[in-house]
Design a protein around this motif. Structure first.
Motif, mmCIF file in Angstrom:
data_model
loop_
_atom_site.group_PDB
_atom_site.id
_atom_site.type_symbol
_atom_site.label_atom_id
_atom_site.label_comp_id
_atom_site.label_asym_id
_atom_site.label_seq_id
_atom_site.Cartn_x
_atom_site.Cartn_y
_atom_site.Cartn_z
ATOM 1 N N ARG A 279 1.013 -1.407 -0.050
ATOM 2 C CA ARG A 279 -0.029 0.297 0.036
ATOM 3 C C ARG A 279 0.817 1.120 0.071
ATOM 4 O O ARG A 279 1.850 1.735 0.873
ATOM 5 N N VAL A 280 0.715 2.286 -1.301
ATOM 6 C CA VAL A 280 1.736 2.809 -0.770
ATOM 7 C C VAL A 280 0.777 4.619 -0.429
ATOM 8 O O VAL A 280 -0.426 4.641 -0.931
ATOM 9 N N PRO A 281 1.125 5.095 0.685
ATOM 10 C CA PRO A 281 0.628 5.962 0.941
ATOM 11 C C PRO A 281 0.160 7.107 0.663
ATOM 12 O O PRO A 281 1.450 7.783 -0.042
ATOM 13 N N MET A 282 -0.960 8.353 0.634
ATOM 14 C CA MET A 282 -0.926 9.401 0.701
ATOM 15 C C MET A 282 -2.082 10.238 1.076
ATOM 16 O O MET A 282 -2.534 9.513 2.484
ATOM 17 N N SER A 283 -2.096 11.547 1.002
ATOM 18 C CA SER A 283 -3.443 12.383 1.309
ATOM 19 C C SER A 283 -4.642 11.984 0.597
ATOM 20 O O SER A 283 -4.444 11.656 -0.410
ATOM 21 N N GLY A 284 -5.530 13.000 1.785
ATOM 22 C CA GLY A 284 -6.779 12.476 0.978
ATOM 23 C C GLY A 284 -8.102 11.599 1.500
ATOM 24 O O GLY A 284 -6.690 10.285 1.908
ATOM 25 N N PRO A 285 -9.126 11.365 1.309
ATOM 26 C CA PRO A 285 -9.922 10.360 1.809
ATOM 27 C C PRO A 285 -9.724 9.048 1.926
ATOM 28 O O PRO A 285 -9.626 7.899 2.615
ATOM 29 N N LEU A 286 -8.804 8.449 0.463
ATOM 30 C CA LEU A 286 -8.327 7.289 0.314
ATOM 31 C C LEU A 286 -7.379 6.868 0.849
ATOM 32 O O LEU A 286 -7.615 5.011 1.252
ATOM 33 N N LYS A 287 -6.309 7.388 1.304
ATOM 34 C CA LYS A 287 -5.457 7.636 2.102
ATOM 35 C C LYS A 287 -3.928 6.496 1.702
ATOM 36 O O LYS A 287 -2.698 6.193 2.091
ATOM 37 N N HIS A 288 -4.034 5.895 0.290
ATOM 38 C CA HIS A 288 -3.450 4.728 -0.121
ATOM 39 C C HIS A 288 -3.731 4.443 -1.288
ATOM 40 O O HIS A 288 -5.133 4.656 -2.180
ATOM 41 N N VAL A 289 -3.391 4.105 -1.791
ATOM 42 C CA VAL A 289 -3.021 3.146 -3.532
ATOM 43 C C VAL A 289 -2.309 1.815 -3.587
ATOM 44 O O VAL A 289 -1.392 1.507 -2.613
ATOM 45 N N ASN A 290 -3.191 0.922 -3.996
ATOM 46 C CA ASN A 290 -2.982 -0.596 -3.951
ATOM 47 C C ASN A 290 -1.516 -0.654 -4.863
ATOM 48 O O ASN A 290 -1.846 -0.322 -6.112
ATOM 49 N N GLY A 291 0.104 -1.025 -4.353
ATOM 50 C CA GLY A 291 0.872 -0.863 -5.606
ATOM 51 C C GLY A 291 1.032 -2.676 -5.675
ATOM 52 O O GLY A 291 0.417 -3.560 -5.019
ATOM 53 N N LEU A 292 1.381 -3.243 -6.848
ATOM 54 C CA LEU A 292 1.807 -5.001 -6.788
ATOM 55 C C LEU A 292 3.273 -3.978 -7.473
ATOM 56 O O LEU A 292 3.415 -3.609 -7.973
ATOM 57 N N ILE A 293 3.812 -5.930 -7.042
ATOM 58 C CA ILE A 293 4.684 -6.249 -7.426
ATOM 59 C C ILE A 293 5.194 -7.491 -8.452
ATOM 60 O O ILE A 293 4.696 -8.129 -7.472
#
Length: 361
Positions: free
Chosen positions: A48-62
């Motif tokens: 999970r890549v953290p970020m600002s805003g209501p969603l708080k994160h985006v899912n990253g995949l490796i």
């Protein structure tokens, strides 16, 4: 702070939660902790890549990819996302190389650090569909702070008050480029129906539309896995908006068509979404999304028995108050629904002195 128009472009999702009935979550409450990569299938790690805003994160995949790694979606060009990337590159991925970067679509929470990551790994290629790439390049090249007259006219047409327009103007206009790292001049195009070889597995590119113009998902039929990005989310509905750059489009029609198309995929797939948790139950989720949008359309069709502007339709579409922070996104969604009613012959639009009024056909 992004303008209201741009906020609807940068990965914020629906204003209201939606039903997740019929879904199962194979990892339960287990989600990656900061700096952790969680294996969801052989050769596929989720973080999970953290970020600002209501969603708080985006899912990253490796994904393992031969002698290197393929990174899918990156987070925004922000200190929080960058620090998180540095933590996994110096931690669980130490000594390994990212040799390819794939972005499902052009919203900054998915493409924001793609350019930074590419440069860190000797110009690793960025894979995207052509329309998503060009949209990102177009928006990031606009450096104007002054809101252009076309945007102001668009807000007025939607029923915004002079005070709402003045408030939005103070936020400026061209902020998209500040949310993404500089992109390289070139990219590697991926196409609907194309098969990508990643780490010895074949992944079919499946394109959807509506949330963004040419959103790429990846399907591994043999292992029954769908990397869905924002095309299918488990608990919220991706924002589907009509914008000033293409006011005659029908994004909700494209979204519903994409739902019907994805409904043809196998139901037993493990779905890896761009936000939220991996889940099973693709068909149930698609059915819920289609039903909820069609219910909104029916509600809206009844509401415009008396002519209404887009701003007059918020209470019929959203369960939360619409304030300055979300008025742009709410307007885009309301317009998308009204435009689909118009495109399907259920509504007509009348321009009264630059303001759009919608009524039942």
């Amino acid at each position: 702070m992004a303008t209201h128009y741009q906020r609807a472009l940068i990965g914020d999702e629906s204003l209201t939660p939606t039903s997740s009935a019929g879904l199962t979550f194979p990892f339960g409450d287990r989600a990656p902790q900061p700096g952790e990569l969680l294996t969801v299938a052989p050769g596929i790690r989720w973080w999970r890549v953290p970020m600002s805003g209501p969603l708080k994160h985006v899912n990253g995949l490796i994904l393992d990819d031969g002698d290197g790694l393929l990174a899918i979606d990156t987070g925004t060009a922000s200190p929080r996302s960058t620090e998180a990337w540095n933590a996994i590159l110096d931690g669980p991925l130490a000594g390994q190389r990212i040799t390819r970067i794939l972005c499902t679509h052009m919203h900054p929470d998915h493409i924001g650090l793609a350019g930074w990551l590419a440069r860190r790994f000797d110009d690793a290629p960025i894979l995207m569909t052509r329309t998503e790439w060009l949209m990102a390049r177009m928006l990031s090249s606009d450096s104007r702070d002054e809101v252009p007259p076309e945007q102001i006219a668009f807000w007025r047409a939607c029923g915004w008050s002079p005070e709402q327009i003045a408030s939005a103007e103070k936020g400026g206009f061209a902020r998209f480029g500040k949310m993404i790292a500089r992109l390289p001049l070139g990219f590697t195009r991926i196409r609907d129906g194309e098969t990508l070889s990643i780490g010895g597995s074949d992944w079919e590119v499946v394109v959807g539309s509506g949330h963004s113009p040419e959103h790429a998902c990846l399907l591994d039929r043999e292992r029954r896995i769908l990397i869905a990005g924002d095309q299918v989310l488990p608990r919220i509905s991706s924002n589907v908006s009509l914008h000033v750059n293409e006011p005659g489009a029908d994004p909700l029609g494209e979204w519903l068509d994409s739902i019907a198309r994805f409904r043809l995929l196998p139901d037993d797939l493990l779905v890896l979404p761009g936000h939220g948790d991996p889940f099973h139950g693709l068909h149930a989720r698609l059915d819920a999304l289609a039903t909820e949008h069609r219910d909104r359309l029916d509600t809206l069709a009844a509401h415009i028995e008396t002519p209404r502007r887009a701003a007059d339709c918020f209470p019929q579409l959203f369960r939360r108050p619409i304030g300055p922070d979300v008025i742009g996104m709410a307007t885009g969604e309301a317009l998308a629904h009204l435009r689909h009613l118009e495109a399907t012959g259920r509504a007509r639009r009348e321009d009264r002195d630059g303001v759009w009024w919608y009524s039942r056909a």
